[in-house]
Design an enzyme around this catalytic site. Structure first.
Site, PDB file in Angstrom:
ATOM      1  N   LEU A 278       0.852   6.883  26.251  1.00 26.64           N
ATOM      2  CA  LEU A 278       0.572   6.714  24.823  1.00 26.64           C
ATOM      3  C   LEU A 278       0.706   8.095  24.209  1.00 26.64           C
ATOM      4  CD1 LEU A 278      -2.626   4.441  24.788  1.00 26.64           C
ATOM      5  CD2 LEU A 278      -0.383   3.835  23.897  1.00 26.64           C
ATOM      6  N   ASP A 279       1.278   8.188  23.015  1.00 29.33           N
ATOM      7  CA  ASP A 279       1.388   9.480  22.337  1.00 29.33           C
ATOM      8  C   ASP A 279       0.002  10.096  22.165  1.00 29.33           C
ATOM      9  OD1 ASP A 279       4.117   9.090  22.066  1.00 29.33           O
ATOM     10  OD2 ASP A 279       3.988   8.429  19.977  1.00 29.33           O
ATOM     11  N   ILE A 280      -0.021  11.398  21.994  1.00 30.54           N
ATOM     12  CA  ILE A 280      -1.289  12.118  21.850  1.00 30.54           C
ATOM     13  C   ILE A 280      -2.114  11.593  20.676  1.00 30.54           C
ATOM     14  CG2 ILE A 280      -0.301  14.003  20.475  1.00 30.54           C
ATOM     15  CD1 ILE A 280      -2.212  15.911  22.072  1.00 30.54           C
TER      16      ILE A 280
END
Length: 176
Positions: A39-41
């Site tokens: 998952l993106d930051i």
């Protein structure tokens, strides 16, 4: 086998060369589990971690069509025609990206809340699809990974998968 409700600002990796906190920092001491996908930051929600390499591979390989469900708060005009483009596929960076399903859950004050089901895990795929229809993702949360949710978990909390959840994962990935 674990599920983490990933908070914003956490890296979906085992380590980070800049010293930022990663999803593995939430594991019990001594665990060697690694994340299934990423998952993106700035994205939140369900992320699975495990030491089972074969299951991890099958959960993340597009061949197995494992569903991941997201709720995205989007700025810009969203129409049924734009959602249809997302599910038919849009050529982005020489690759056709597409959602399995996309629906509007809510609309207010120039923002739309979308429920988007994906079966691939390309980098920034949802954000790129939303951008391609002339909108922008404001927040993104994965609410389900292969039917497993972290509904009972606060952000930043982790739990072991139940036997029923693990059996379900093995069944959908055809591991006997």
């Amino acid at each position: 086998y674990y599920i983490l409700n990933k908070p914003e600002g956490i890296i979906s990796s085992v380590t980070d060369d800049r010293g930022r906190k990663t999803v593995t920092d939430f594991l019990p001491d001594g665990s060697k589990a690694v994340p299934a996908g990423r998952l993106d930051i700035d994205s939140t929600g369900a992320i699975l971690l495990m030491t089972d390499g074969e299951l991890l591979f099958r959960l993340t390989h597009p061949k197995y069509q494992i569903e991941k469900v997201y709720v995205a708060k989007v700025k810009g005009e969203v129409t049924s025609a734009k959602l249809a483009r997302m599910t038919k596929g849009i050529m982005i960076e020489n690759v056709i990206m597409k959602a399995k399903r996309a629906t509007i859950l809510n609309s207010e004050n120039g923002h739309h809340t979308l429920k988007i089901t994906m079966t691939e895990g390309r980098k920034r795929e949802i954000k790129e699809l939303v951008k391609a229809i002339g909108c922008r993702v404001v927040t993104l949360e994965r609410i389900s990974f292969a039917g497993i949710t972290c509904d009972s978990l606060d952000q930043g909390h982790i739990r072991k998968l139940t036997e029923k959840e693990l059996d379900s994962l093995k069944k959908m990935t055809k591991i006997s």
